[in-house]
Design a protein around this motif. Structure first.
Motif, PDB file in Angstrom:
ATOM      1  N   TYR A 152       0.826  -1.205   0.000  1.00 43.63           N
ATOM      2  CA  TYR A 152       0.000   0.000   0.000  1.00 43.63           C
ATOM      3  C   TYR A 152       0.862   1.256   0.000  1.00 43.63           C
ATOM      4  CZ  TYR A 152      -2.540   3.905   2.003  1.00 43.63           C
ATOM      5  OH  TYR A 152      -3.042   5.153   2.241  1.00 43.63           O
ATOM      6  N   ILE A 153       1.863   1.301   0.878  1.00 42.00           N
ATOM      7  CA  ILE A 153       2.697   2.501   0.981  1.00 42.00           C
ATOM      8  C   ILE A 153       3.407   2.779  -0.338  1.00 42.00           C
ATOM      9  CG2 ILE A 153       4.737   3.468   2.105  1.00 42.00           C
ATOM     10  CD1 ILE A 153       3.913   2.071   4.651  1.00 42.00           C
ATOM     11  N   VAL A 154       4.011   1.734  -0.918  1.00 40.85           N
ATOM     12  CA  VAL A 154       4.784   1.912  -2.144  1.00 40.85           C
ATOM     13  C   VAL A 154       3.868   2.313  -3.300  1.00 40.85           C
ATOM     14  CG1 VAL A 154       6.287   0.775  -3.805  1.00 40.85           C
ATOM     15  CG2 VAL A 154       6.548   0.295  -1.373  1.00 40.85           C
ATOM     16  N   ALA A 155       2.749   1.597  -3.464  1.00 43.93           N
ATOM     17  CA  ALA A 155       1.847   1.894  -4.576  1.00 43.93           C
ATOM     18  C   ALA A 155       1.185   3.259  -4.403  1.00 43.93           C
ATOM     19  CB  ALA A 155       0.791   0.800  -4.696  1.00 43.93           C
ATOM     20  N   ALA A 168      -4.007  -2.273  -0.992  1.00 43.30           N
ATOM     21  CA  ALA A 168      -4.409  -2.430   0.410  1.00 43.30           C
ATOM     22  C   ALA A 168      -5.609  -3.357   0.537  1.00 43.30           C
ATOM     23  CB  ALA A 168      -4.731  -1.059   1.006  1.00 43.30           C
ATOM     24  N   ALA A 169      -6.627  -3.165  -0.315  1.00 37.62           N
ATOM     25  CA  ALA A 169      -7.824  -4.014  -0.251  1.00 37.62           C
ATOM     26  C   ALA A 169      -7.473  -5.463  -0.539  1.00 37.62           C
ATOM     27  CB  ALA A 169      -8.870  -3.514  -1.246  1.00 37.62           C
ATOM     28  N   ALA A 170      -6.621  -5.688  -1.550  1.00 39.95           N
ATOM     29  CA  ALA A 170      -6.223  -7.059  -1.882  1.00 39.95           C
ATOM     30  C   ALA A 170      -5.500  -7.716  -0.717  1.00 39.95           C
ATOM     31  CB  ALA A 170      -5.333  -7.050  -3.127  1.00 39.95           C
ATOM     32  N   LEU A 171      -4.629  -6.959  -0.055  1.00 41.97           N
ATOM     33  CA  LEU A 171      -3.888  -7.524   1.078  1.00 41.97           C
ATOM     34  C   LEU A 171      -4.803  -7.774   2.278  1.00 41.97           C
ATOM     35  CD1 LEU A 171      -0.471  -5.636   1.127  1.00 41.97           C
ATOM     36  CD2 LEU A 171      -0.877  -8.052   0.683  1.00 41.97           C
ATOM     37  N   PRO A 380      -3.310  -5.625  11.274  1.00 41.04           N
ATOM     38  CA  PRO A 380      -3.503  -4.438  12.126  1.00 41.04           C
ATOM     39  C   PRO A 380      -2.566  -3.290  11.753  1.00 41.04           C
ATOM     40  CG  PRO A 380      -3.380  -6.442  13.450  1.00 41.04           C
ATOM     41  CD  PRO A 380      -2.940  -6.811  12.076  1.00 41.04           C
ATOM     42  N   ARG A 381      -1.333  -3.609  11.349  1.00 39.43           N
ATOM     43  CA  ARG A 381      -0.393  -2.552  10.982  1.00 39.43           C
ATOM     44  C   ARG A 381      -0.875  -1.826   9.714  1.00 39.43           C
ATOM     45  NH1 ARG A 381       4.682  -1.772  12.707  1.00 39.43           N
ATOM     46  NH2 ARG A 381       4.713  -3.845  13.648  1.00 39.43           N
ATOM     47  N   LEU A 382      -1.318  -2.600   8.710  1.00 39.93           N
ATOM     48  CA  LEU A 382      -1.839  -1.992   7.489  1.00 39.93           C
ATOM     49  C   LEU A 382      -3.099  -1.183   7.788  1.00 39.93           C
ATOM     50  CD1 LEU A 382      -1.945  -1.539   4.450  1.00 39.93           C
ATOM     51  CD2 LEU A 382      -3.015  -3.797   4.204  1.00 39.93           C
ATOM     52  N   MET A 392      -9.660   4.486   6.885  1.00 43.45           N
ATOM     53  CA  MET A 392     -10.354   3.583   7.797  1.00 43.45           C
ATOM     54  C   MET A 392     -10.666   4.351   9.069  1.00 43.45           C
ATOM     55  SD  MET A 392      -8.545  -0.187   7.348  1.00 43.45           S
ATOM     56  CE  MET A 392      -9.773  -0.976   8.401  1.00 43.45           C
ATOM     57  N   PRO A 393     -11.627   3.884   9.868  1.00 35.65           N
ATOM     58  CA  PRO A 393     -11.936   4.575  11.126  1.00 35.65           C
ATOM     59  C   PRO A 393     -10.684   4.763  11.974  1.00 35.65           C
ATOM     60  CG  PRO A 393     -13.608   2.927  10.656  1.00 35.65           C
ATOM     61  CD  PRO A 393     -12.543   2.747   9.618  1.00 35.65           C
ATOM     62  N   ARG A 394     -10.564   5.913  12.598  1.00 36.97           N
ATOM     63  CA  ARG A 394      -9.332   6.275  13.308  1.00 36.97           C
ATOM     64  C   ARG A 394      -9.028   5.364  14.487  1.00 36.97           C
ATOM     65  NH1 ARG A 394     -10.823  12.580  12.559  1.00 36.97           N
ATOM     66  NH2 ARG A 394      -9.812  12.863  10.534  1.00 36.97           N
ATOM     67  N   ARG A 395     -10.022   4.642  14.929  1.00 41.11           N
ATOM     68  CA  ARG A 395      -9.789   3.716  16.045  1.00 41.11           C
ATOM     69  C   ARG A 395      -8.712   2.696  15.696  1.00 41.11           C
ATOM     70  NH1 ARG A 395     -12.558   2.299  20.550  1.00 41.11           N
ATOM     71  NH2 ARG A 395     -12.299   0.187  21.334  1.00 41.11           N
ATOM     72  N   PHE A 396      -8.606   2.331  14.415  1.00 37.16           N
ATOM     73  CA  PHE A 396      -7.618   1.346  14.002  1.00 37.16           C
ATOM     74  C   PHE A 396      -6.189   1.870  14.120  1.00 37.16           C
ATOM     75  CE2 PHE A 396     -11.424  -0.305  12.025  1.00 37.16           C
ATOM     76  CZ  PHE A 396     -11.267  -1.677  12.122  1.00 37.16           C
ATOM     77  N   ALA A 397      -6.008   3.184  14.252  1.00 36.68           N
ATOM     78  CA  ALA A 397      -4.662   3.757  14.319  1.00 36.68           C
ATOM     79  C   ALA A 397      -4.092   3.739  15.732  1.00 36.68           C
ATOM     80  CB  ALA A 397      -4.679   5.192  13.794  1.00 36.68           C
ATOM     81  N   TYR A 398      -4.931   3.463  16.733  1.00 36.40           N
ATOM     82  CA  TYR A 398      -4.489   3.585  18.114  1.00 36.40           C
ATOM     83  C   TYR A 398      -3.956   2.252  18.637  1.00 36.40           C
ATOM     84  CZ  TYR A 398      -7.260   7.826  17.752  1.00 36.40           C
ATOM     85  OH  TYR A 398      -7.776   9.017  17.338  1.00 36.40           O
TER      86      TYR A 398
END
Length: 666
Positions: A152-155, A168-171, A380-382, A392-398
């Motif tokens: 995701y980051i590279v693409a 990202a969706a594929a992964l 979780p990292r992605l 994605m909802p910001r909750r996933f970043a915490y």
């Protein structure tokens, strides 16, 4: 300080060993919860997050018992992984795939008959060649993106938003399928040695996923320690299996599988499409190859060098084991079966009924279950990166209390359980959905790296661009092969879900962008004191302590404070007015009669009228609200308070604030 002075100030004294060595002890309660940090910041200690209420304390203690103490963000570096732990965490997926990748290709070839197994080794060699090509391509990615170079980051950085989101969706889909496939295969291998477990496969799959989730919630360092031993036992036992099998074959005594009935499959003729399907099934051995590149920040320094070394070691071990199992499956007469896995057949033929066989089977089951760890490390990292970018909802970043991305871990477990249960834990039904997503991500990542090298042109860029370009072409061809060969066998599901997921990610970003646009403050705007006059309205049902508290609070904000009582009982309202005149000096009470017995809407209309009549005055509505300490009190209190707040929220010229009232402790 003298004794008299200390005594006068009532400070506790501490006496030293020498006469006159007396120190006053100054109690600073704030020191229990906070400490001074750099540049004048105040840093909260662990005690500051401990809850006060008894029920919350019990839950907090239960989490500590299950997951361990709360970790500080400053301890993140200590949670990094050395190479030997990282190999266990990030390669468990790709290593475990040798337990089913060969069997998946054989299952497809069996449609022609066992005679078609002659194609198994050429297919396996082609897969290993592709593995090394992808490995060396991702080594370039690790070097260029030491902070974590996931697809995701590279693409996203090099190709744009849509290609990045497709990757990202594929992964994300592939990570969910990885957990379902690997755990299902692990339970099937366990049932191969203990047939009485066949009827319990789905409950065992669910239990295994929940256990892996629980271990991951303890943090990446502890999960690495927990998973290292099973991973290395599996690697050792399967290398021993391949080594003994090859030695026996070289000495003229190849292992021989007997008493296994092949699974019944519809007969087909040998065609290019069938060989493409067998190749696509075998490519499931490569899923998880990108995990080390995604997780480079989890390594101990120097991160990128350690990640590169670990990736080469992973590819080398995988190649030896995968080719060895494919060769031994060909010479031993092993066949796909509904009752026993190919790896179990080879183990029985080479080890017999010795303890080595049971070590192989149990470690295989363990590594297959733990293969989900790669997904639990990367999903979780992605998700956190996508949340940080607003997709994605910001909750996933915490991060949670153990520095793990708890939301991503739990959501991954729930999705994987749903998929495994929906497909009944049947590996052969899940395999067609598998790996097409990861090869799509491979292609976009490597294409993005080509763009990176052509744009930046740092040292060795030509060689790196050729490696990544070759990798992009090869994985693109494989992705097309997957789409064609597996479309009718379930790959269409992934092909349909990916654009739907991309659309959802874009909708989340659009919602966040809209909210940010509404709330953005321009950098050239100076924030001055407010110039608009304020009027405070306090809706009250009676002259009670919570209402008085709200009124007193309102008087600190404005001299224009009005209490409003909405009623259909004028007789009682007059009694209340008289009490107000005697007890609440300087505050006006407005009686708002509601002959239609509606309490909230007349108040809303009255406030709208005030706001429209005096647009230069801000109307602040202070709503008294009782603090709830017991769950059943939610049914009894604050109903009208909530209705008033909901009805007034967002209306121009009107601000609403709760004034909580805590009843005195007896």
């Amino acid at each position: 300080m003298t004794d008299e002075t200390a005594a006068d100030e009532r400070l506790p004294l501490r006496h030293g060993r020498k006469p006159g060595d007396v120190r006053a002890v100054v109690a600073r309660p704030e020191g229990h919860y906070f400490r001074l940090g750099e540049a004048g910041t105040v840093v909260a200690k662990a005690a500051a997050i401990e809850p006060e209420r008894r029920a919350a304390r019990l839950g907090f203690g239960a989490r500590r018992l299950m997951f361990g103490r709360v970790l500080s963000s400053h301890e993140e570096l200590a949670q990094r992984l050395p190479k030997w732990k990282a190999l266990a965490v990030f390669s468990s997926d790709v290593m475990s795939s040798v337990a089913y990748a060969t069997e998946a290709s054989m299952f497809t070839l069996l449609a022609v008959g066992t005679v078609a197994f002659v194609w198994l080794m050429p297919i396996s060699i082609l897969i290993v060649a592709l593995l090394f090509l992808v490995t060396f391509s991702y080594r370039q990615t690790i070097r260029a993106y030491p902070q974590g170079g996931g697809s995701y980051i590279v693409a996203h950085k090099n190709l744009g938003t849509i290609p990045g989101l497709v990757a990202a969706a594929a992964l994300l889909i592939d990570y969910v399928l990885t957990v379902s496939v690997s755990v299902s295969s692990g339970v099937f291998n366990l049932a191969s040695a203990f047939p009485q477990l066949h009827d319990l496969t789905v409950p065992l799959i669910v239990l295994a996923i929940v256990l892996v989730m629980a271990v991951n919630l303890r943090g990446i360092s502890e999960s690495g320690s927990a998973f290292a031993l099973p991973t290395y036992i599996f690697i050792g036992s399967v290398l021993l299996l391949v080594g003994l099998g090859l030695v026996r074959t070289a000495l003229g005594d190849p292992p021989h599988v007997t008493g296994v009935e092949a699974v019944k499959v519809p007969a087909e003729t040998l065609t290019l499409l069938l060989l493409m399907r067998a190749f696509a099934d075998g490519c499931s051995a490569m899923t998880g190859t990108e995990a080390i590149s995604n997780g480079t920040p989890a390594f101990k320094p120097p991160e990128w060098k350690n990640a590169q070394t670990t990736m080469v070691a992973m590819a080398a071990v995988l190649a030896v084991v995968f080719l060895g199992i494919s060769y031994l499956a060909t010479v031993s007469g092993a066949v796909p079966s509904t009752q026993e896995s190919v790896l179990s057949q080879l183990g029985g033929a080479i080890f017999g009924s010795t303890p080595f066989y049971y070590v192989l089977i149990l470690s295989t089951m363990g590594i297959l279950v733990l293969a989900a760890q790669t997904s639990f490390a990367d999903f979780p990292r992605l998700a956190s990166i996508l949340a940080r970018d607003g997709f994605m909802p910001r909750r996933f970043a915490y991060r949670g209390e153990r520095l793990a991305f708890n939301a991503g871990i739990v959501v991954l477990a729930l999705l994987a359980i749903a998929v495994a249960v929906a497909f009944g834990g049947r590996v052969e039904a899940l395999i067609p959905l598998y790996a097409i997503g990861v090869f799509t991500a491979f292609t976009l990542s490597q294409a993005g790296m080509v763009r990176h090298w052509l744009r930046d042109r740092v040292g060795g860029w030509r060689r790196s661009a050729i490696i990544n370009g070759t990798g992009a072409v090869a994985t693109f061809i494989v992705a097309i092969v997957f789409a064609i060969a597996k479309f009718a066998y379930g790959a269409w599901i992934v092909i349909v879900i990916v654009p739907i997921l991309v659309a959802l990610l874009l909708l989340v970003r659009r919602a966040y962008d809209g909210a940010d646009q509404e709330l953005r403050v321009r950098s050239d705007v100076a924030i001055d004191a407010p110039h608009r006059r304020q009027r405070v309205i306090v809706p009250i049902p009676d002259l009670r302590r919570d209402a008085l508290q709200a009124i007193k609070f309102g008087l600190t904000m404005s001299d224009d404070v009005v209490a409003v009582h909405v009623t259909d009982d004028l007789e009682y309202a007059e009694v209340l007015r008289e009490r107000f005149r005697r007890q609440a000096h300087g505050v006006e009470l407005l009686i708002l009669e509601s002959p239609y017995r509606e309490l909230v809407q007349p108040l809303v209309r009255y406030l709208e009228m005030l706001a429209a009549r005096d647009p230069d005055v801000v109307t602040i509505v202070l709503v008294p609200e009782r603090i709830i300490t017991r769950w059943w009190e939610r049914i009894l209190y604050n109903q009208n308070s909530h209705r008033i707040r909901d009805a007034l929220a967002g209306r121009p010229g009107i601000l609403v604030a709760d004034v909580p009232f805590r009843r005195p402790r007896s």
